[in-house]
Design an enzyme around this catalytic site. Structure first.
Site, PDB file in Angstrom:
ATOM      1  N   SER A  64       0.787  -1.240   0.000  1.00 54.66           N
ATOM      2  CA  SER A  64       0.000   0.000   0.000  1.00 54.66           C
ATOM      3  C   SER A  64       0.815   1.284   0.000  1.00 54.66           C
ATOM      4  O   SER A  64       0.243   2.361  -0.136  1.00 54.66           O
ATOM      5  CB  SER A  64      -0.941   0.015   1.204  1.00 54.66           C
ATOM      6  OG  SER A  64      -2.006  -0.859   0.952  1.00 54.66           O
ATOM      7  N   LYS A  67       0.037   3.425  -2.929  1.00 52.85           N
ATOM      8  CA  LYS A  67      -1.206   4.187  -3.161  1.00 52.85           C
ATOM      9  C   LYS A  67      -0.998   5.683  -3.427  1.00 52.85           C
ATOM     10  O   LYS A  67      -1.597   6.218  -4.360  1.00 52.85           O
ATOM     11  CB  LYS A  67      -2.178   3.950  -2.005  1.00 52.85           C
ATOM     12  CG  LYS A  67      -2.757   2.525  -2.020  1.00 52.85           C
ATOM     13  CD  LYS A  67      -3.506   2.218  -0.741  1.00 52.85           C
ATOM     14  CE  LYS A  67      -4.134   0.822  -0.798  1.00 52.85           C
ATOM     15  NZ  LYS A  67      -4.606   0.394   0.532  1.00 52.85           N
ATOM     16  N   TYR A 189      -3.751  -3.135 -10.185  1.00 48.68           N
ATOM     17  CA  TYR A 189      -3.613  -2.888  -8.748  1.00 48.68           C
ATOM     18  C   TYR A 189      -2.762  -3.981  -8.081  1.00 48.68           C
ATOM     19  O   TYR A 189      -1.865  -3.695  -7.287  1.00 48.68           O
ATOM     20  CB  TYR A 189      -4.995  -2.788  -8.086  1.00 48.68           C
ATOM     21  CG  TYR A 189      -4.909  -2.649  -6.590  1.00 48.68           C
ATOM     22  CD1 TYR A 189      -4.474  -1.464  -5.997  1.00 48.68           C
ATOM     23  CD2 TYR A 189      -5.222  -3.721  -5.747  1.00 48.68           C
ATOM     24  CE1 TYR A 189      -4.360  -1.346  -4.621  1.00 48.68           C
ATOM     25  CE2 TYR A 189      -5.112  -3.616  -4.364  1.00 48.68           C
ATOM     26  CZ  TYR A 189      -4.685  -2.425  -3.810  1.00 48.68           C
ATOM     27  OH  TYR A 189      -4.561  -2.310  -2.449  1.00 48.68           O
ATOM     28  N   TYR A 241      -4.246   5.183   7.704  1.00 48.96           N
ATOM     29  CA  TYR A 241      -5.586   4.600   7.904  1.00 48.96           C
ATOM     30  C   TYR A 241      -6.217   5.119   9.184  1.00 48.96           C
ATOM     31  O   TYR A 241      -6.181   6.293   9.480  1.00 48.96           O
ATOM     32  CB  TYR A 241      -5.524   3.065   7.933  1.00 48.96           C
ATOM     33  CG  TYR A 241      -4.875   2.447   6.733  1.00 48.96           C
ATOM     34  CD1 TYR A 241      -5.210   2.838   5.445  1.00 48.96           C
ATOM     35  CD2 TYR A 241      -3.919   1.450   6.883  1.00 48.96           C
ATOM     36  CE1 TYR A 241      -4.628   2.241   4.345  1.00 48.96           C
ATOM     37  CE2 TYR A 241      -3.332   0.842   5.791  1.00 48.96           C
ATOM     38  CZ  TYR A 241      -3.684   1.244   4.522  1.00 48.96           C
ATOM     39  OH  TYR A 241      -3.107   0.657   3.452  1.00 48.96           O
ATOM     40  N   VAL A 259       1.617  -3.504   3.929  1.00 50.09           N
ATOM     41  CA  VAL A 259       1.723  -4.773   4.654  1.00 50.09           C
ATOM     42  C   VAL A 259       2.990  -5.557   4.292  1.00 50.09           C
ATOM     43  O   VAL A 259       3.282  -6.569   4.913  1.00 50.09           O
ATOM     44  CB  VAL A 259       0.480  -5.677   4.461  1.00 50.09           C
ATOM     45  CG1 VAL A 259      -0.748  -5.056   5.094  1.00 50.09           C
ATOM     46  CG2 VAL A 259       0.248  -5.991   2.998  1.00 50.09           C
TER      47      VAL A 259
HETATM   48  N1  GLU Z   1      -2.118  -5.972  -1.356  1.00 50.00           N
HETATM   49  C1  GLU Z   1      -2.747  -5.534  -0.152  1.00 50.00           C
HETATM   50  C2  GLU Z   1      -4.222  -5.343  -0.383  1.00 50.00           C
HETATM   51  O1  GLU Z   1      -4.612  -4.688  -1.294  1.00 50.00           O
HETATM   52  C3  GLU Z   1      -2.105  -4.265   0.339  1.00 50.00           C
HETATM   53  C4  GLU Z   1      -2.597  -3.853   1.687  1.00 50.00           C
HETATM   54  C5  GLU Z   1      -1.676  -2.917   2.442  1.00 50.00           C
HETATM   55  O2  GLU Z   1      -0.477  -2.865   2.173  1.00 50.00           O
HETATM   56  O3  GLU Z   1      -2.177  -2.220   3.354  1.00 50.00           O
HETATM   57  O4  GLU Z   1      -5.026  -5.854   0.341  1.00 50.00           O
END
Ligand code: GLU
Length: 432
Positions: A64, A67, A189, A241, A259
């Site tokens: 993430s 993003k 994605y 978050y 993550v």
């Molecule tokens: N590939 C994970 C998802 O989209 C990334 C989540 C993250 O890094 O917070 O669920």
């Protein structure tokens, strides 16, 4: 003297190495297989100079942390108005993978949760998934200043198991947020989450944001300052978050975690931080990554709301006042990044002088970090067989409780120059 900062970094890493709290992400097997003890820490200054400690060459998937960069790419390609029509900028207070849209607008609440990130992918103009991914891959690589790789196993696993993200994409389609084929958008994605980085890449990407979109080493503009401003704003409010409020209070830097164990944090105008440690807390943030960022912010004074002042152009003038005597005139406010610049400049030049005079009478304000760093510089010069003199009529540099043992302090530059001349003469006599 760069080693003074290096020591800070090593020390901060050492302090947190013993913290083995948290758990590896295990929703796909690849993430559960990494070395849980890894801890990499990188700091890039706004001029691209990098400090690194520990496992900074270990590659991991960006997840993430991608993003904000995809959001920036969407803004870059179609403009803010068109992006705002599809993705909000309000903190959701929800988990990253919440299957939800804003009740009033039917849009994802922000681009840092999965719903907003998937919508951001759909906004990148492209003829196919490959075309969109190629643009995104190139954009991230330009931020990092090197061609980044992709972990194909992680990509395949994400794609094979991503039911929740699929649910989000189809929900978005039903609300009219996604134009195009949800499977194609999800494919991009999943690939973006599988891009491989090191803590140093994350620090460099953060530094490009810190520089308003210019990659520091090449000087190449990757995106506009307006895109960066919007991206950083969303990182401040939504990057961590549902822990965003705590993060802003304690760390005070726009940031994003993933993550895979990565965190990137930006101090606008000054520096970028990248941390890698794969043990996660229950919100999906790297446990030690968060702790390291907290420590760095506190001990180096990096909170962005305490850095509202000038802190980069701290060397006002540098000149040879006498043979062997170099004067550095500092001004403005001395905080971590500016002081680091001063130290590096003096280190680069210390072969060219016997005595350095640091003129700080025009320095308005100085924080404890900068005082400690400058005290370390005086010692460094002594060890290197040089002398450091200080023109500090207002006692700006005095560290409470620490006598100016190694520095000689003068009220005026003329007095310091007289002392410097005799120091140079004494050195030349003893050499000759
Ligand atoms: N590939 C994970 C998802 O989209 C990334 C989540 C993250 O890094 O917070 O669920």
């Amino acid at each position: 003297m760069a080693e003074l900062v290096q020591e800070y970094l090593d020390q901060i890493r050492a302090e947190h190495l013993g913290n083995t709290g948290g758990a590896l992400a295990d929703y796909i097997p690849e993430l559960a297989r990494v070395d849980p003890s890894a801890l990499g820490l990188s700091l890039s200054l706004a001029d691209g100079y990098i400090y690194e400690s520990g496992d900074f060459t270990t590659e991991f998937t960006i997840q993430s942390v991608s993003k904000p960069f995809t959001y920036a790419l969407a803004l870059d390609r179609i403009g803010q108005q068109a992006v705002d029509a599809k993705i909000g900028v309000e903190p959701s207070g929800e988990a990253f993978n919440e299957i939800s849209v804003d009740k009033a607008t039917d849009r994802p609440k922000n681009p840092m949760i999965n719903a907003g990130a998937i919508a951001a992918v759909s906004l990148i103009p492209g003829t196919s998934a490959d075309d969109r991914f190629a643009q995104l891959h190139e954009f991230y690589s330009a931020f990092a200043g090197r061609r980044l790789g992709v972990d194909h196993d992680v990509y395949a696993s994400e794609k094979a198991t991503g039911s929740r993200n699929r649910a989000i994409a189809y929900m978005l389609q039903s609300f009219g947020v996604l134009d195009g084929d949800p499977e194609e958008i999800l494919d991009v994605y999943f690939r973006q989450c599988a891009i491989k980085v090191t803590s140093t890449d994350l620090a460099r990407m953060a530094a490009t944001l810190a520089r308003g979109g210019v990659e520091p080493r090449s000087g190449r503009r990757v995106t506009s300052a307006a895109v960066v401003q919007r991206t950083l704003s969303v990182m401040v409010t939504c990057g961590m978050y549902d822990a965003a409020g705590d993060w802003v209070s304690a760390v005070g830097m726009p940031a994003k975690s993933g993550v895979g164990g990565g965190i990137t944090a930006v101090l606008p105008g000054q520096l970028g931080i990248g941390v890698y440690s794969p043990l996660l807390d229950d919100k999906g943030h790297s446990v030690r990554g968060v702790e390291v960022c907290r420590s760095m912010s506190a001990s180096l004074g990096l909170h962005f709301l305490s850095v509202t002042r000038e802190s980069r152009s701290t060397i006002r003038a540098a000149y040879d006042a006498r043979p062997g005597v170099r004067v550095y005139e500092l001004h403005g406010d001395l905080l971590f990044a500016g002081t680091e610049q001063v130290l590096r400049n003096i280190e680069r030049e210390y072969d060219d002088f016997d005595v350095a005079i640091l003129e700080v009478s025009r320095v308005d304000d100085i924080d404890a970090t900068a005082r400690r760093m400058l005290a370390g510089m005086r010692e460094f010069l002594n060890v290197a067989g040089r002398e450091g003199l200080l023109v500090d009529p207002d006692d700006t540099l005095r560290v409470a409780g620490v006598p100016n043992s190694t520095a000689r302090v003068f009220g005026t530059l003329d007095d310091a120059l007289l002392a410097a001349e005799s120091a140079v003469a004494a050195r030349r006599n003893s050499d000759g």
